[in-house]
Design a protein around this motif. Structure first.
Motif, PDB file in Angstrom:
ATOM      1  N   ARG A  64     -14.480   6.757  50.399  1.00 21.60           N
ATOM      2  CA  ARG A  64     -14.606   5.402  49.856  1.00 21.60           C
ATOM      3  C   ARG A  64     -13.983   5.340  48.464  1.00 21.60           C
ATOM      4  O   ARG A  64     -14.232   6.208  47.628  1.00 21.60           O
ATOM      5  N   VAL A  65     -13.203   4.291  48.240  1.00 20.62           N
ATOM      6  CA  VAL A  65     -12.634   4.013  46.922  1.00 20.62           C
ATOM      7  C   VAL A  65     -13.245   2.683  46.482  1.00 20.62           C
ATOM      8  O   VAL A  65     -12.979   1.644  47.098  1.00 20.62           O
ATOM      9  N   PHE A  66     -14.086   2.729  45.457  1.00 23.79           N
ATOM     10  CA  PHE A  66     -14.832   1.552  45.016  1.00 23.79           C
ATOM     11  C   PHE A  66     -14.070   0.738  43.972  1.00 23.79           C
ATOM     12  O   PHE A  66     -13.310   1.282  43.181  1.00 23.79           O
ATOM     13  N   LYS A  67     -14.338  -0.568  43.981  1.00 25.91           N
ATOM     14  CA  LYS A  67     -13.855  -1.440  42.913  1.00 25.91           C
ATOM     15  C   LYS A  67     -14.708  -1.189  41.671  1.00 25.91           C
ATOM     16  O   LYS A  67     -15.898  -0.878  41.780  1.00 25.91           O
ATOM     17  N   ALA A  68     -14.112  -1.334  40.505  1.00 24.01           N
ATOM     18  CA  ALA A  68     -14.851  -1.182  39.255  1.00 24.01           C
ATOM     19  C   ALA A  68     -15.833  -2.348  39.116  1.00 24.01           C
ATOM     20  O   ALA A  68     -15.462  -3.505  39.350  1.00 24.01           O
ATOM     21  N   MET A  76      -5.850   1.606  40.698  1.00 20.96           N
ATOM     22  CA  MET A  76      -4.828   1.969  41.675  1.00 20.96           C
ATOM     23  C   MET A  76      -4.491   3.466  41.672  1.00 20.96           C
ATOM     24  O   MET A  76      -3.740   3.928  42.525  1.00 20.96           O
ATOM     25  N   LEU A  77      -5.075   4.235  40.763  1.00 20.83           N
ATOM     26  CA  LEU A  77      -4.828   5.671  40.710  1.00 20.83           C
ATOM     27  C   LEU A  77      -5.090   6.341  42.061  1.00 20.83           C
ATOM     28  O   LEU A  77      -4.273   7.121  42.549  1.00 20.83           O
ATOM     29  N   MET A  78      -6.231   6.018  42.699  1.00 19.41           N
ATOM     30  CA  MET A  78      -6.559   6.647  43.987  1.00 19.41           C
ATOM     31  C   MET A  78      -5.604   6.189  45.082  1.00 19.41           C
ATOM     32  O   MET A  78      -5.188   6.986  45.924  1.00 19.41           O
ATOM     33  N   PHE A  79      -5.246   4.920  45.100  1.00 17.73           N
ATOM     34  CA  PHE A  79      -4.322   4.415  46.125  1.00 17.73           C
ATOM     35  C   PHE A  79      -2.944   5.056  45.964  1.00 17.73           C
ATOM     36  O   PHE A  79      -2.287   5.369  46.949  1.00 17.73           O
ATOM     37  N   ASN A  80      -2.520   5.254  44.718  1.00 15.80           N
ATOM     38  CA  ASN A  80      -1.249   5.947  44.457  1.00 15.80           C
ATOM     39  C   ASN A  80      -1.322   7.402  44.900  1.00 15.80           C
ATOM     40  O   ASN A  80      -0.374   7.928  45.499  1.00 15.80           O
ATOM     41  N   THR A  81      -2.442   8.065  44.607  1.00 14.08           N
ATOM     42  CA  THR A  81      -2.624   9.470  44.969  1.00 14.08           C
ATOM     43  C   THR A  81      -2.585   9.644  46.486  1.00 14.08           C
ATOM     44  O   THR A  81      -1.894  10.519  47.014  1.00 14.08           O
ATOM     45  N   ILE A  82      -3.322   8.799  47.181  1.00 12.12           N
ATOM     46  CA  ILE A  82      -3.357   8.878  48.646  1.00 12.12           C
ATOM     47  C   ILE A  82      -1.995   8.492  49.216  1.00 12.12           C
ATOM     48  O   ILE A  82      -1.501   9.130  50.150  1.00 12.12           O
ATOM     49  N   GLY A  83      -1.371   7.466  48.649  1.00 12.04           N
ATOM     50  CA  GLY A  83      -0.048   7.037  49.115  1.00 12.04           C
ATOM     51  C   GLY A  83       1.007   8.114  48.946  1.00 12.04           C
ATOM     52  O   GLY A  83       1.856   8.316  49.822  1.00 12.04           O
ATOM     53  N   LYS A  84       0.963   8.831  47.832  1.00 16.32           N
ATOM     54  CA  LYS A  84       1.918   9.914  47.606  1.00 16.32           C
ATOM     55  C   LYS A  84       1.696  11.025  48.629  1.00 16.32           C
ATOM     56  O   LYS A  84       2.655  11.540  49.224  1.00 16.32           O
ATOM     57  N   ALA A  85       0.430  11.391  48.871  1.00 14.67           N
ATOM     58  CA  ALA A  85       0.120  12.430  49.858  1.00 14.67           C
ATOM     59  C   ALA A  85       0.532  11.994  51.257  1.00 14.67           C
ATOM     60  O   ALA A  85       0.982  12.801  52.066  1.00 14.67           O
ATOM     61  N   ALA A  86       0.414  10.698  51.543  1.00 19.23           N
ATOM     62  CA  ALA A  86       0.742  10.169  52.875  1.00 19.23           C
ATOM     63  C   ALA A  86       2.231   9.906  53.059  1.00 19.23           C
ATOM     64  O   ALA A  86       2.660   9.552  54.156  1.00 19.23           O
ATOM     65  N   GLY A  87       2.996  10.067  52.002  1.00 13.64           N
ATOM     66  CA  GLY A  87       4.436   9.864  52.110  1.00 13.64           C
ATOM     67  C   GLY A  87       4.847   8.404  52.163  1.00 13.64           C
ATOM     68  O   GLY A  87       5.901   8.071  52.714  1.00 13.64           O
ATOM     69  N   LEU A  88       4.038   7.520  51.559  1.00  9.76           N
ATOM     70  CA  LEU A  88       4.438   6.123  51.502  1.00  9.76           C
ATOM     71  C   LEU A  88       5.638   5.978  50.573  1.00  9.76           C
ATOM     72  O   LEU A  88       5.874   6.819  49.710  1.00  9.76           O
ATOM     73  N   GLU A  89       6.356   4.905  50.746  1.00 14.74           N
ATOM     74  CA  GLU A  89       7.574   4.667  49.972  1.00 14.74           C
ATOM     75  C   GLU A  89       7.234   4.354  48.514  1.00 14.74           C
ATOM     76  O   GLU A  89       6.529   3.386  48.225  1.00 14.74           O
ATOM     77  N   PRO A  90       7.729   5.153  47.551  1.00 13.52           N
ATOM     78  CA  PRO A  90       7.432   4.880  46.142  1.00 13.52           C
ATOM     79  C   PRO A  90       8.067   3.565  45.691  1.00 13.52           C
ATOM     80  O   PRO A  90       9.181   3.249  46.077  1.00 13.52           O
ATOM     81  N   GLY A  91       7.311   2.795  44.930  1.00 19.37           N
ATOM     82  CA  GLY A  91       7.829   1.543  44.390  1.00 19.37           C
ATOM     83  C   GLY A  91       7.844   0.382  45.362  1.00 19.37           C
ATOM     84  O   GLY A  91       8.247  -0.719  44.996  1.00 19.37           O
ATOM     85  N   LYS A  92       7.414   0.590  46.598  1.00 21.44           N
ATOM     86  CA  LYS A  92       7.416  -0.479  47.598  1.00 21.44           C
ATOM     87  C   LYS A  92       6.482  -1.600  47.156  1.00 21.44           C
ATOM     88  O   LYS A  92       5.393  -1.356  46.648  1.00 21.44           O
ATOM     89  N   THR A  93       6.923  -2.839  47.346  1.00 21.87           N
ATOM     90  CA  THR A  93       6.105  -4.000  47.022  1.00 21.87           C
ATOM     91  C   THR A  93       5.427  -4.508  48.290  1.00 21.87           C
ATOM     92  O   THR A  93       6.079  -4.694  49.319  1.00 21.87           O
ATOM     93  N   TYR A  94       4.126  -4.708  48.193  1.00 28.18           N
ATOM     94  CA  TYR A  94       3.341  -5.235  49.312  1.00 28.18           C
ATOM     95  C   TYR A  94       2.950  -6.672  48.991  1.00 28.18           C
ATOM     96  O   TYR A  94       2.536  -6.968  47.870  1.00 28.18           O
ATOM     97  N   ASN A  95       3.064  -7.544  49.966  1.00 24.70           N
ATOM     98  CA  ASN A  95       2.711  -8.951  49.752  1.00 24.70           C
ATOM     99  C   ASN A  95       1.206  -9.175  49.727  1.00 24.70           C
ATOM    100  O   ASN A  95       0.728 -10.102  49.077  1.00 24.70           O
ATOM    101  N   THR A  96       0.470  -8.335  50.459  1.00 26.22           N
ATOM    102  CA  THR A  96      -0.992  -8.455  50.486  1.00 26.22           C
ATOM    103  C   THR A  96      -1.604  -7.063  50.423  1.00 26.22           C
ATOM    104  O   THR A  96      -0.952  -6.062  50.727  1.00 26.22           O
ATOM    105  N   PHE A  97      -2.868  -7.017  50.051  1.00 27.98           N
ATOM    106  CA  PHE A  97      -3.581  -5.742  50.014  1.00 27.98           C
ATOM    107  C   PHE A  97      -3.727  -5.187  51.427  1.00 27.98           C
ATOM    108  O   PHE A  97      -3.615  -3.977  51.644  1.00 27.98           O
ATOM    109  N   ASP A  98      -3.967  -6.056  52.418  1.00 29.52           N
ATOM    110  CA  ASP A  98      -4.065  -5.610  53.810  1.00 29.52           C
ATOM    111  C   ASP A  98      -2.769  -4.952  54.278  1.00 29.52           C
ATOM    112  O   ASP A  98      -2.796  -3.997  55.054  1.00 29.52           O
TER     113      ASP A  98
END
Length: 169
Positions: A64-68, A76-98
């Motif tokens: 679980r990653v909680f909101k402050a 966004m530190l945790m989302f970046n950490t998980i995204g880097k481990a998952a191989g998501l595209e760096p710098g990609k812009t998402y239109n929605t959180f979903d």
């Protein structure tokens, strides 16, 4: 309801406690949720890969990653950490959180987990916590997800079908 029997070869055995260690997992889903007290979080559901020789295959790990509380936003530190481990595209812009959460789905990662004891409101809890996220060492995923049907898996996850004629009142 009549004419049924029990088959003890078809039972839910439950899951074993996952030992501390490093596991290769697939992110099954990432979705927002909230505690009964209203604390909002994103829940990452991972399954230990069954295409590799490792213990606890097919068991799930949740993080679980909680909101402050102060800001009502995510760090966004945790989302970046998980995204880097998952191989998501760096710098990609998402239109929605979903859209971001959907991008995690199906990605393999390696996690180090540790069993820890915590206390909250006078109760003691055993928790399996992800302590480190790393890129997978095995990117060619051949994991086979279990089929979801009414005859397998955790019976607590599926509601029984009840008709009015089944009720005694």
């Amino acid at each position: 309801m009549s004419g049924f029997n029990l088959d003890f070869n078809n039972t839910f055995e439950g899951f074993q406690k996952i030992d501390d260690g490093v596991y290769e997992v697939v992110i099954e889903s990432a979705a927002e949720d909230a505690t009964q007290g209203g604390a909002e979080f994103t829940n990452f559901t991972m399954v230990i890969r069954n295409d590799l020789d490792q213990p606890f295959k097919n068991q799930k790990i949740w993080e679980r990653v909680f909101k402050a509380k102060a800001t009502g936003t995510y760090n966004m530190l945790m989302f970046n950490t998980i995204g880097k481990a998952a191989g998501l595209e760096p710098g990609k812009t998402y239109n929605t959180f979903d859209e971001l959460l959907n991008d995690y789905r199906g990605k393999p990662v390696q996690v180090f987990v540790q069993n820890e004891t915590s206390e909250y409101n006078g109760k003691t809890y055993e928790n399996l916590n992800v302590k480190k996220w790393s890129p997978t060492k095995f990117p060619n995923v051949q994991h086979q997800f279990k089929q979801k049907d009414n005859n397998s898996g955790n019976p607590m996850n599926s509601a029984p079908q009840i008709n009015d004629s089944d009720l005694p009142f």
